[in-house]
Design a protein around this motif. Sequence first.
Motif, PDB file in Angstrom:
ATOM      1  N   ASP A 185      54.096   1.705  87.144  1.00 55.44           N
ATOM      2  CA  ASP A 185      52.890   2.465  86.835  1.00 55.44           C
ATOM      3  C   ASP A 185      52.929   3.828  87.515  1.00 55.44           C
ATOM      4  O   ASP A 185      52.580   4.849  86.913  1.00 55.44           O
ATOM      5  N   LEU A 186      53.343   3.845  88.779  1.00 53.78           N
ATOM      6  CA  LEU A 186      53.416   5.122  89.493  1.00 53.78           C
ATOM      7  C   LEU A 186      54.414   6.059  88.819  1.00 53.78           C
ATOM      8  O   LEU A 186      54.121   7.246  88.616  1.00 53.78           O
ATOM      9  N   LEU A 187      55.593   5.565  88.465  1.00 55.75           N
ATOM     10  CA  LEU A 187      56.592   6.410  87.824  1.00 55.75           C
ATOM     11  C   LEU A 187      56.069   6.949  86.492  1.00 55.75           C
ATOM     12  O   LEU A 187      56.325   8.106  86.132  1.00 55.75           O
ATOM     13  N   GLY A 188      55.318   6.126  85.763  1.00 56.54           N
ATOM     14  CA  GLY A 188      54.711   6.595  84.523  1.00 56.54           C
ATOM     15  C   GLY A 188      53.677   7.675  84.765  1.00 56.54           C
ATOM     16  O   GLY A 188      53.583   8.649  84.004  1.00 56.54           O
ATOM     17  N   MET A 189      52.896   7.535  85.827  1.00 60.03           N
ATOM     18  CA  MET A 189      51.883   8.534  86.147  1.00 60.03           C
ATOM     19  C   MET A 189      52.521   9.855  86.568  1.00 60.03           C
ATOM     20  O   MET A 189      52.038  10.933  86.195  1.00 60.03           O
ATOM     21  N   ILE A 190      53.601   9.782  87.335  1.00 58.82           N
ATOM     22  CA  ILE A 190      54.302  11.000  87.740  1.00 58.82           C
ATOM     23  C   ILE A 190      54.892  11.712  86.526  1.00 58.82           C
ATOM     24  O   ILE A 190      54.794  12.940  86.378  1.00 58.82           O
ATOM     25  N   SER A 191      55.507  10.931  85.616  1.00 54.33           N
ATOM     26  CA  SER A 191      56.066  11.521  84.396  1.00 54.33           C
ATOM     27  C   SER A 191      54.970  12.157  83.546  1.00 54.33           C
ATOM     28  O   SER A 191      55.129  13.277  83.027  1.00 54.33           O
ATOM     29  N   ALA A 192      53.841  11.453  83.399  1.00 60.04           N
ATOM     30  CA  ALA A 192      52.728  11.993  82.607  1.00 60.04           C
ATOM     31  C   ALA A 192      52.183  13.265  83.239  1.00 60.04           C
ATOM     32  O   ALA A 192      51.791  14.209  82.535  1.00 60.04           O
ATOM     33  N   HIS A 193      52.136  13.306  84.556  1.00 61.09           N
ATOM     34  CA  HIS A 193      51.650  14.503  85.253  1.00 61.09           C
ATOM     35  C   HIS A 193      52.540  15.705  84.946  1.00 61.09           C
ATOM     36  O   HIS A 193      52.039  16.823  84.712  1.00 61.09           O
ATOM     37  N   GLU A 194      53.859  15.486  84.921  1.00 62.23           N
ATOM     38  CA  GLU A 194      54.768  16.589  84.627  1.00 62.23           C
ATOM     39  C   GLU A 194      54.622  17.058  83.179  1.00 62.23           C
ATOM     40  O   GLU A 194      54.635  18.257  82.897  1.00 62.23           O
ATOM     41  N   TRP A 195      54.471  16.091  82.248  1.00 61.50           N
ATOM     42  CA  TRP A 195      54.261  16.472  80.846  1.00 61.50           C
ATOM     43  C   TRP A 195      52.927  17.197  80.674  1.00 61.50           C
ATOM     44  O   TRP A 195      52.812  18.117  79.855  1.00 61.50           O
ATOM     45  N   ARG A 196      51.940  16.772  81.444  1.00 58.63           N
ATOM     46  CA  ARG A 196      50.637  17.431  81.360  1.00 58.63           C
ATOM     47  C   ARG A 196      50.746  18.884  81.820  1.00 58.63           C
ATOM     48  O   ARG A 196      50.122  19.775  81.227  1.00 58.63           O
ATOM     49  N   LYS A 197      51.520  19.127  82.852  1.00 59.01           N
ATOM     50  CA  LYS A 197      51.708  20.501  83.319  1.00 59.01           C
ATOM     51  C   LYS A 197      52.509  21.326  82.314  1.00 59.01           C
ATOM     52  O   LYS A 197      52.148  22.463  82.003  1.00 59.01           O
ATOM     53  N   LYS A 198      53.598  20.754  81.811  1.00 62.44           N
ATOM     54  CA  LYS A 198      54.494  21.477  80.913  1.00 62.44           C
ATOM     55  C   LYS A 198      53.910  21.638  79.520  1.00 62.44           C
ATOM     56  O   LYS A 198      53.997  22.704  78.902  1.00 62.44           O
ATOM     57  N   GLY A 199      53.334  20.570  78.996  1.00 65.57           N
ATOM     58  CA  GLY A 199      52.802  20.593  77.645  1.00 65.57           C
ATOM     59  C   GLY A 199      53.869  20.321  76.605  1.00 65.57           C
ATOM     60  O   GLY A 199      55.071  20.343  76.876  1.00 65.57           O
ATOM     61  N   VAL A 200      53.417  20.046  75.380  1.00 71.89           N
ATOM     62  CA  VAL A 200      54.297  19.780  74.243  1.00 71.89           C
ATOM     63  C   VAL A 200      54.079  20.882  73.216  1.00 71.89           C
ATOM     64  O   VAL A 200      52.952  21.093  72.750  1.00 71.89           O
ATOM     65  N   GLU A 201      55.129  21.580  72.872  1.00 71.90           N
ATOM     66  CA  GLU A 201      55.007  22.651  71.884  1.00 71.90           C
ATOM     67  C   GLU A 201      54.837  22.057  70.494  1.00 71.90           C
ATOM     68  O   GLU A 201      55.600  21.188  70.072  1.00 71.90           O
ATOM     69  N   VAL A 202      53.812  22.525  69.773  1.00 72.33           N
ATOM     70  CA  VAL A 202      53.509  22.037  68.424  1.00 72.33           C
ATOM     71  C   VAL A 202      53.627  23.214  67.469  1.00 72.33           C
ATOM     72  O   VAL A 202      52.780  24.117  67.470  1.00 72.33           O
ATOM     73  N   ALA A 203      54.664  23.217  66.654  1.00 71.19           N
ATOM     74  CA  ALA A 203      54.939  24.358  65.779  1.00 71.19           C
ATOM     75  C   ALA A 203      53.789  24.638  64.819  1.00 71.19           C
ATOM     76  O   ALA A 203      53.523  25.790  64.462  1.00 71.19           O
ATOM     77  N   ALA A 204      53.088  23.584  64.399  1.00 74.16           N
ATOM     78  CA  ALA A 204      51.991  23.752  63.438  1.00 74.16           C
ATOM     79  C   ALA A 204      50.820  24.538  64.014  1.00 74.16           C
ATOM     80  O   ALA A 204      49.953  24.999  63.265  1.00 74.16           O
ATOM     81  N   LEU A 205      50.788  24.709  65.328  1.00 75.31           N
ATOM     82  CA  LEU A 205      49.703  25.468  65.957  1.00 75.31           C
ATOM     83  C   LEU A 205      50.021  26.949  66.076  1.00 75.31           C
ATOM     84  O   LEU A 205      49.234  27.709  66.651  1.00 75.31           O
ATOM     85  N   GLY A 206      51.161  27.381  65.557  1.00 76.58           N
ATOM     86  CA  GLY A 206      51.482  28.798  65.588  1.00 76.58           C
ATOM     87  C   GLY A 206      52.577  29.118  66.585  1.00 76.58           C
ATOM     88  O   GLY A 206      53.330  28.259  67.029  1.00 76.58           O
ATOM     89  N   ALA A 207      52.636  30.392  66.941  1.00 77.13           N
ATOM     90  CA  ALA A 207      53.707  30.875  67.802  1.00 77.13           C
ATOM     91  C   ALA A 207      53.426  30.576  69.264  1.00 77.13           C
ATOM     92  O   ALA A 207      52.280  30.477  69.696  1.00 77.13           O
ATOM     93  N   ALA A 208      54.513  30.421  70.019  1.00 83.65           N
ATOM     94  CA  ALA A 208      54.399  30.259  71.465  1.00 83.65           C
ATOM     95  C   ALA A 208      53.888  31.567  72.075  1.00 83.65           C
ATOM     96  O   ALA A 208      54.076  32.638  71.504  1.00 83.65           O
ATOM     97  N   PRO A 209      53.212  31.502  73.230  1.00 78.96           N
ATOM     98  CA  PRO A 209      53.013  30.304  74.065  1.00 78.96           C
ATOM     99  C   PRO A 209      51.704  29.568  73.778  1.00 78.96           C
ATOM    100  O   PRO A 209      51.448  28.544  74.395  1.00 78.96           O
ATOM    101  N   ASN A 210      50.908  30.081  72.840  1.00 82.36           N
ATOM    102  CA  ASN A 210      49.583  29.502  72.625  1.00 82.36           C
ATOM    103  C   ASN A 210      49.636  28.386  71.591  1.00 82.36           C
ATOM    104  O   ASN A 210      48.851  28.352  70.643  1.00 82.36           O
TER     105      ASN A 210
END
Length: 398
Positions: free
Chosen positions: A158-183
């Motif tokens: 559970d802790l390792l999952g929370m640490i991984s989720a925290h890093e993804w939360r900081k980094k974010g997932v780029e979604v092409a359908a939302l337009g150009a980076a970085p927004n």
Amino acid sequence: MPTIHWTESGVNHTALWRSERGAPPPKRVVIADDTTTADAAYHLACEGTALLWRGDFHNARQLLQALARRVDKTPQRKKRAKGKATDADAPAVPMANVFNLHRQAQAQRARVLGMVLLPFEADYGIALRRAPDARLACAEAWGPVITTDGASVAPMRDLLGMISAHEWRKKGVEVAALGAAPNNRIHPHYGVFSPIRGEYVALVATAPLPQAGPSQKDLVAFDIGTGTGVLSAVLARRGITKVVATDQDPRAIACAHANLTQLGVSAQVEVLQVDLFPPGRASLVLCNPPWLPARPSSPIEFAVYDEGSRMLLGFLAGLTDHLTRHGEGWLILSDLAEHLGLRTRAELLAAFAAAGLVVLGRMDAKPVHAKATDSTDALHAARAAEITSLWRLGAAAT
């Protein structure tokens, strides 16, 4: 919260018990440290005895990896004598059976690996050698610290999952359908399914919008089961000025609020914590329910498994009551369940008809995620044939 009990150095101890998958506290707990061998730990874990770690944190991670290798190890097949049956001669196993065995193996794996436990102090600190400072990651998953004497115990996984989720939360997932980076980044929270499968998002971004009146500004959309809020954001970026997003999970509600705000579309999207539909009607009602009619074993799996097709059938049954005249319901659904033998296409179409719905159109996309091409995956045959569809549904003429 439940509590866990153990004896250490002749003294009885009690702490709060935390388990993301909702497992009950183990009844048998022994103390483990750097002298505990992987074989001994594996034997204890398979028996249902938990190991409360008191050694070096990095050694605990290595022990967990060693347990995973033992769980995942496939016995070597004995060489068949000449003339005996080969795999090609064996009868085909129904995919539903393969799926059920796969789920059983996953559950057993989770049980064994969940037996390595860590102690947490009241502020979520971990008093072990070389332990990381994961207090922020824990607070994001468990909520803010509200007591000064709330020492707890939780599985290391559970802790390792929370640490991984925290890093993804900081980094974010780029979604092409939302337009150009970085927004164009979605920041998933712990326990909220990440939009890493872009094909279904692209379908929502390109499907023709229903006509709501003289102007598309008059169009109102509902996003049922919004999760991270990604589909509401896509609709807002397409120019819909009124979107109502719903979810019953408090984590998803907080996640959607945060994402819609940072994307600058919160003025267009209202987020409500309700089960399925908000009050009223809309020209477009969108739903991306879990795709597989099976029982989830943890909160995160509610985004994938829909026991008894509750959400799917609930959406279909209530759709006509929440559509405006000439409105459309968009159902985003993979056909993986059909390839796994869990649901037939005929059953899906029958559910449409039973709800008084007709198919106005359908758009398909082929998944491009890694498992679709992984021949070692137990469900590869089904994943390789999978298609994700956006079904455009309307009320049948009366």
